[in-house]
Design a protein around this motif. Structure first.
Motif, PDB file in Angstrom:
ATOM      1  N   ARG A 409       0.841  -1.211   0.000  1.00  0.00           N
ATOM      2  CA  ARG A 409       0.000   0.000   0.000  1.00  0.00           C
ATOM      3  C   ARG A 409       0.868   1.250   0.000  1.00  0.00           C
ATOM      4  O   ARG A 409       0.613   2.208  -0.743  1.00  0.00           O
ATOM      5  N   HIS A 413       0.625   3.708  -3.221  1.00  0.00           N
ATOM      6  CA  HIS A 413       0.050   5.033  -2.996  1.00  0.00           C
ATOM      7  C   HIS A 413       1.094   6.129  -3.220  1.00  0.00           C
ATOM      8  O   HIS A 413       0.757   7.226  -3.665  1.00  0.00           O
ATOM      9  N   ALA A 428      -1.705   5.195   5.239  1.00  0.00           N
ATOM     10  CA  ALA A 428      -0.692   4.134   5.230  1.00  0.00           C
ATOM     11  C   ALA A 428       0.536   4.546   6.028  1.00  0.00           C
ATOM     12  O   ALA A 428       1.144   3.725   6.733  1.00  0.00           O
TER      13      ALA A 428
END
Length: 534
Positions: A409, A413, A428
């Motif tokens: 993640r 991202h 995150a």
């Protein structure tokens, strides 16, 4: 071969309830039909006069394919990219090399007969000519598979993934023929043992999307896991510094949480810099999870061809569509493919074997249908993981790493194009700070620190935006549209009617002129200007 040019040049497989004209314009590709036919015939040592039919076969997200039929029944596929597909040269060249290498390793990949990653040819377009694999798309039979067939197909996929993930690479990026890369990169890349192939720039779409293709940034090859972790984030920083501007979130359903105020790129820059502070610590301690490997970039039912074997079992005979494939450390490639996973469900998260409700027979028809659909999603998720455990131990280790999904993640991202929100990356990062010891194995303290109030506000906003996403999903189910608002041509008028009715209903429930103006200006299913997000 009495096909209209518009049928060959235009997208005819569906429509979009949002920006329909723009989506079609992005996919309109005029090319020299006779030139493409001649080149196709040459690629298999045949005469253009042998071609008896040239017809559109399929249209995907990035390419249009044609089925070419010749005398004697021989058939082949020609595929050309849409004008909006990027990075065109690298995408075509890397896909061809990837297919060739994997096919030579025993994987069921179509044979490539000819290709051109540049449009300077008789067809006046980039193209790939390849083998036509006769069989059935897995998507056509997926919902009809009995459990034993489902398990068999997932077992075969796990075996094929194990075979491809056993191929080692000297670096990360994307795969090319050395001669193709030298034409555009000025160098041969990092060679494989088979020196026809080399690793060069990463062809993943987020690295090239919109004006990012204009940036002079390092997109690989990556010589270490740490380099792979930072390059995409550095690309996005370079983009924001050169092109960044205040934006409303691209997803209009999420704008209300920001009171319809434009968000500043400085906020995302701050979080990208936070990510870069921790990126070098994100690689797992297990060196096996840091080895560079390759995997299908979009393993889903439409890209899998199956056929009935002599014992009436379904056999996987083709894996299609390798565009934008990249070579990354195994811990970044890991995960259950998007169309096979059911991560949001607690039963699936526990990896326990699912079962149908005991009171299934007591449920009404609609409830039974929902229960069976959920059971199938759980079953697919469960058996993909179990078959991976049996066939692909390194991937299973990455799959079951308790912070593996968090690592991925953070990576994705940080590398994804900024669309007016930094929330996903920040959430995150907050989680990384909270799980720092588990993430890194201890040692130095986390260099990223958030105060309690900032964490509280971030998580509060995240909860609100999850609710907004659920609202949009409810609209999607009510109207029946797919990614980007796609619907079948037959369903388009009905979908537009439902969309307009939803908007009218929302406006009817407003209590102020201000609220009415906000809904009118930011309705999530209306056309919008996308240029500033490129």
């Amino acid at each position: 071969m009495a096909h209209s040019r518009s049928d060959l040049f235009d997208y005819t497989s569906g429509r979009w309830i949002i920006n329909d004209a723009l989506r079609h314009a992005e996919r309109r590709r005029v090319f020299n039909v006779d030139g493409l036919r001649r080149l196709a015939a040459q690629s298999v040592d045949r005469s253009p006069d042998d071609i008896v039919d040239f017809a559109k076969l399929a249209e995907g997200g990035f390419n249009r394919t044609f089925l070419i039929t010749m005398r004697g029944g021989f058939q082949m596929v020609a595929r050309i990219p849409y004008p909006a597909t990027v990075p065109k040269y690298y995408a075509i060249a890397s896909e061809v090399a990837t297919m060739a290498l994997l096919r030579s390793s025993g994987l069921p990949i179509p044979d490539v007969y000819g290709y051109s990653p540049a449009p300077d040819n008789a067809a006046e377009t980039e193209y790939i000519f390849m083998e036509f694999i006769r069989g059935t798309k897995l998507s056509d039979i997926w919902l009809d598979l009995e459990e034993r067939d489902l398990i068999s197909v997932l077992h075969q996929l796990a075996q094929l993934e194990s075979k491809m993930m056993s191929i080692s690479f000297p670096a990360g990026g994307s795969l090319y023929y050395a001669q193709d890369l030298e034409k555009v990169a000025g160098g041969p890349g990092i060679p494989l043992k088979d020196e026809r192939f080399c690793v060069g720039p990463d062809a993943r779409l987020p690295l090239w999307y919109g004006r990012r293709s204009q940036l002079d940034v390092d997109r690989g090859p990556y010589e270490s896991a740490e380099a792979a972790l930072v390059r995409a984030a550095q690309k996005e920083l370079a983009y924001l510094k050169q092109f960044g501007q205040p934006l409303l979130p691209f997803q209009r359903i999420r704008r209300e949480a920001y009171r319809y105020q434009e968000q500043l790129p400085l906020d995302h820059i701050e979080n990208l810099n936070r990510y870069l502070l921790i990126a070098s610590s994100l690689a797992p301690k297990d060196p096996g999870l840091c080895h560079f490997r390759i995997r299908h970039p979009d393993l889903q039912q439409n890209n899998i061809v199956v056929s009935r074997s002599s014992d009436s079992n379904w056999r996987v005979i083709g894996l299609l569509d390798w565009q934008h494939a990249s070579i990354l450390p195994l811990f970044l490639l890991a995960g259950i493919p998007e169309r096979l996973q059911n991560y949001d469900d607690p039963i699936s998260q526990r990896l326990t074997r699912p079962s149908l409700p005991e009171n299934l027979d007591d449920l009404d028809e609609a409830e039974q249908s929902r229960a069976k659909e959920l059971y199938r999603r759980r079953l697919t998720h469960y058996h993909y993981v179990k078959r991976t455990e049996e066939c692909n131990e390194p991937h299973y280790a990455a799959l079951t790493d308790p912070v593996g999904m968090l690592r991925r993640r953070l990576f994705y991202h940080a590398g994804n194009p900024w669309e007016g929100e930094t929330l996903a990356l920040k959430v995150a990062l907050v989680e990384a700070a909270e799980k720092w010891e588990t993430l890194t194995g201890g040692g130095a303290p986390c260099p990223v620190v958030f105060d309690a109030e900032e964490v509280r506000e971030t998580m509060k906003l995240d909860a609100v935006q999850r609710g907004a996403d659920e609202t949009l999903e409810a609209c999607r189910n009510m109207i029946g549209f797919g990614p980007e608002g796609w619907v079948t041509t037959e369903h388009y008028e009905e979908a537009m009617t439902r969309s307009k009715q939803l908007k009218e209903d929302a406006l009817a429930e407003t209590t102020s002129a201000e609220e009415r103006a906000e809904i009118t200006a930011h309705w999530p299913l209306d056309d919008m200007d996308e240029e500033k997000y490129m």
